[in-house]
Design an enzyme around this catalytic site. Structure first.
Site, PDB file in Angstrom:
ATOM      1  N   GLU A  38       0.828  -1.207   0.000  1.00 38.77           N
ATOM      2  CA  GLU A  38       0.000   0.000   0.000  1.00 38.77           C
ATOM      3  C   GLU A  38       0.870   1.269   0.000  1.00 38.77           C
ATOM      4  O   GLU A  38       1.789   1.400   0.824  1.00 38.77           O
ATOM      5  CB  GLU A  38      -0.935  -0.033   1.213  1.00 38.77           C
ATOM      6  CG  GLU A  38      -1.821   1.186   1.385  1.00 38.77           C
ATOM      7  CD  GLU A  38      -2.778   1.420   0.233  1.00 38.77           C
ATOM      8  OE1 GLU A  38      -3.332   0.434  -0.307  1.00 38.77           O
ATOM      9  OE2 GLU A  38      -2.960   2.593  -0.150  1.00 38.77           O
ATOM     10  N   THR A  82      -6.298   1.409  -5.294  1.00 38.13           N
ATOM     11  CA  THR A  82      -5.947   0.004  -5.052  1.00 38.13           C
ATOM     12  C   THR A  82      -6.646  -0.939  -6.038  1.00 38.13           C
ATOM     13  O   THR A  82      -6.031  -1.858  -6.570  1.00 38.13           O
ATOM     14  CB  THR A  82      -6.349  -0.400  -3.609  1.00 38.13           C
ATOM     15  OG1 THR A  82      -5.420   0.180  -2.699  1.00 38.13           O
ATOM     16  CG2 THR A  82      -6.308  -1.908  -3.418  1.00 38.13           C
ATOM     17  N   HIS A 197      -1.359   3.503   4.820  1.00 35.74           N
ATOM     18  CA  HIS A 197      -2.416   4.138   4.018  1.00 35.74           C
ATOM     19  C   HIS A 197      -2.615   5.574   4.488  1.00 35.74           C
ATOM     20  O   HIS A 197      -2.534   5.852   5.678  1.00 35.74           O
ATOM     21  CB  HIS A 197      -3.722   3.342   4.177  1.00 35.74           C
ATOM     22  CG  HIS A 197      -4.791   3.710   3.186  1.00 35.74           C
ATOM     23  ND1 HIS A 197      -5.437   4.922   3.208  1.00 35.74           N
ATOM     24  CD2 HIS A 197      -5.298   3.023   2.126  1.00 35.74           C
ATOM     25  CE1 HIS A 197      -6.310   4.969   2.203  1.00 35.74           C
ATOM     26  NE2 HIS A 197      -6.243   3.829   1.536  1.00 35.74           N
ATOM     27  N   ASP A 256       1.326  -0.027  -4.837  1.00 35.57           N
ATOM     28  CA  ASP A 256       0.067   0.022  -5.606  1.00 35.57           C
ATOM     29  C   ASP A 256      -0.189   1.366  -6.272  1.00 35.57           C
ATOM     30  O   ASP A 256      -0.772   1.433  -7.346  1.00 35.57           O
ATOM     31  CB  ASP A 256      -1.138  -0.447  -4.758  1.00 35.57           C
ATOM     32  CG  ASP A 256      -1.506   0.492  -3.612  1.00 35.57           C
ATOM     33  OD1 ASP A 256      -0.652   1.308  -3.185  1.00 35.57           O
ATOM     34  OD2 ASP A 256      -2.651   0.377  -3.127  1.00 35.57           O
ATOM     35  N   HIS A 257       0.254   2.449  -5.627  1.00 36.36           N
ATOM     36  CA  HIS A 257       0.068   3.795  -6.203  1.00 36.36           C
ATOM     37  C   HIS A 257       0.803   4.788  -5.316  1.00 36.36           C
ATOM     38  O   HIS A 257       1.343   4.408  -4.278  1.00 36.36           O
ATOM     39  CB  HIS A 257      -1.422   4.166  -6.302  1.00 36.36           C
ATOM     40  CG  HIS A 257      -2.202   3.899  -5.044  1.00 36.36           C
ATOM     41  ND1 HIS A 257      -2.054   4.638  -3.901  1.00 36.36           N
ATOM     42  CD2 HIS A 257      -3.106   2.925  -4.743  1.00 36.36           C
ATOM     43  CE1 HIS A 257      -2.839   4.173  -2.959  1.00 36.36           C
ATOM     44  NE2 HIS A 257      -3.492   3.101  -3.429  1.00 36.36           N
TER      45      HIS A 257
END
Ligand code: GP9
Ligand code: MN
Length: 421
Positions: A38, A82, A197, A256-257
């Site tokens: 994440e 996600t 996150h 993921d980003h």
């Protein structure tokens, strides 16, 4: 519509990159362990905060010959975040320009990795310490052909161990172990982490590094949750080695980003000690990609690629031919791999050109450059890739095309009681 799909199949076949014989089938029959990291951005690798590494474990993997470390690998997500990352890596189809395909296109026909590997005797499973309806996972995973889904209901979600998006990484990995142990081999598995996150808040008792000092709270905290995620990963690897899974599994770790959005460029200038503008922000969309392929010598790989390329790369390592499948990415290890990374908004990066909102920069120097015919052709190709992929998803076109040798799955055959496989 069947003419559309015929045209698209021709296009993806023309784009297809022959597997590299050095790697094709090198991991045949091995387990697959995806670790979805994440919000992990690539600038963290080897970054030092007050002289201290933030992610010492990931850094050690990036420098190890046990791992192929791709340092020019980009996330390509849109609003689906996600879920877009997952969508790309299970299908080699792009997420949609608006919203999340996970929620809007859960009834489509897909020819996804779990379904393809299911035919080869694999059992597929997702582990995630959040509730199954988040991002509509419980529905879309059936369309993708995931056999099992261990969501929050399989974990101890006590208050101390959870944050807003679910279970903290350390208890998450720990509690996953007995479930992973019971999974029939070979398996195709994915562990979706959450503690790193936005907004990166964490119980200070769990931290082992101080926050950054830019004055921008979420940026400063980002380093603490990154450290925690890194420590959790290290613990999980201890288990993977002790259990022997390390030696008979392909382990793929990917960010993921982005974790720090373009609204924080001022703070990022302080973090990096250099002015962060539009060009630098595009470069910051790199996320780490680390692949452990037993028996294959690793090292740093500078190939440009993105999340769309993961599925063909993995399939080829496992010895699965992808030629008949509609995939928009190409094998990162192939000599014919296309080093073009389209972003969801039509901007793109190549080893030489960075295109942002109609402006072009030299990827290596950041200098503005004039549009040439070649640049224009690259831009057209990036747009075509996105448009064709959108056509497939919006028109549910894979229902009109079944690749040779593939038996379509029935989503209704799947349930997540996880008792039978
Ligand atoms: C929660 C998670 C977070 O289940 O996977 O998704 P994101 O907010 O990063 O898109
Ligand atoms: Mn995410």
């Amino acid at each position: 519509n069947s003419t559309d799909i015929a045209e698209i199949v021709n296009f993806t076949k023309a784009m297809y990159a022959e597997p590299n014989p050095e790697y094709f089938g090198a991991e045949k029959g091995k387990n697959v362990i995806y670790l979805h990291l994440e919000s992990m951005q690539n600038f963290l690798i080897d970054y030092k905060l007050n002289g201290e590494e933030v992610t010492p474990f990931l850094n050690s993997l990036a420098h190890s010959t046990d791992f192929m470390y791709f340092d020019n690998f980009f996330h390509q997500v849109g609003q689906g975040k996600t879920s877009d990352a997952e969508f790309m890596l299970e299908n080699s189809l792009y997420g949609l320009p608006q919203g999340s395909a996970f929620t809007t296109h859960d009834q489509n026909t897909y020819q996804a990795a779990p379904a393809i590997l299911g035919e080869k005797g694999y059992t597929s499973a997702v582990f995630h310490g959040n509730y199954k309806t988040f991002w509509n996972r419980d529905k879309i995973y059936k369309a993708l052909g995931f056999n099992r889904f261990y969501d929050a209901s399989y974990y101890d979600m006590n208050v101390e161990d959870t944050m807003s998006y679910g279970l903290m990484d350390k208890p998450f990995y720990q509690e996953s172990i007995p479930m992973l142990d019971k999974l029939p081999q070979p398996f195709y598995s994915k562990f979706i982490t959450v503690s790193h996150h936005f907004p990166y808040s964490i119980n200070q008792d769990l931290t082992t590094i101080g926050p950054h000092t830019t004055g921008d709270k979420s940026v400063d905290n980002y380093f603490q949750t990154a450290r925690y995620a890194d420590e959790a990963l290290k613990e999980f690897f201890t288990y993977l080695k002790e259990s022997g899974l390390y030696d008979n599994s392909v382990i793929v770790m990917y960010g993921d980003h982005y974790g720090i959005s373009e609204n924080h460029m001022r703070a990022m200038s302080k973090v990096l000690g250099t002015e962060v503008g539009e060009f630098e922000n595009a470069q910051l969309q790199r996320v780490p990609l680390l692949i452990h392929a037993p028996g294959v010598k690793g090292g740093v790989n500078h190939t440009y690629g993105g999340q769309i390329d993961l599925m063909p790369t993995l399939m080829h390592l496992l010895g699965v031919d992808t030629k008949e499948f509609v995939q928009f990415g190409t094998d990162l290890l192939s000599k014919d791999h296309h080093e073009l990374v389209p972003f969801r908004n039509g901007d793109f990066v190549t080893p030489t050109i960075t295109s942002i909102k109609g402006k072009y920069y030299d990827t290596n120097t950041g200098e503005l450059i004039e549009e040439t015919e070649e640049i224009d052709a690259t831009k057209q190709l990036a747009q075509k890739l996105l448009q064709y992929s959108d056509k497939v998803v919006n028109g549910d076109l894979l229902r009109f095309y079944t690749p040779k040798g593939f038996t379509p799955i029935k989503p209704s055959d799947y349930n997540y009681n996880n008792e039978e496989s």
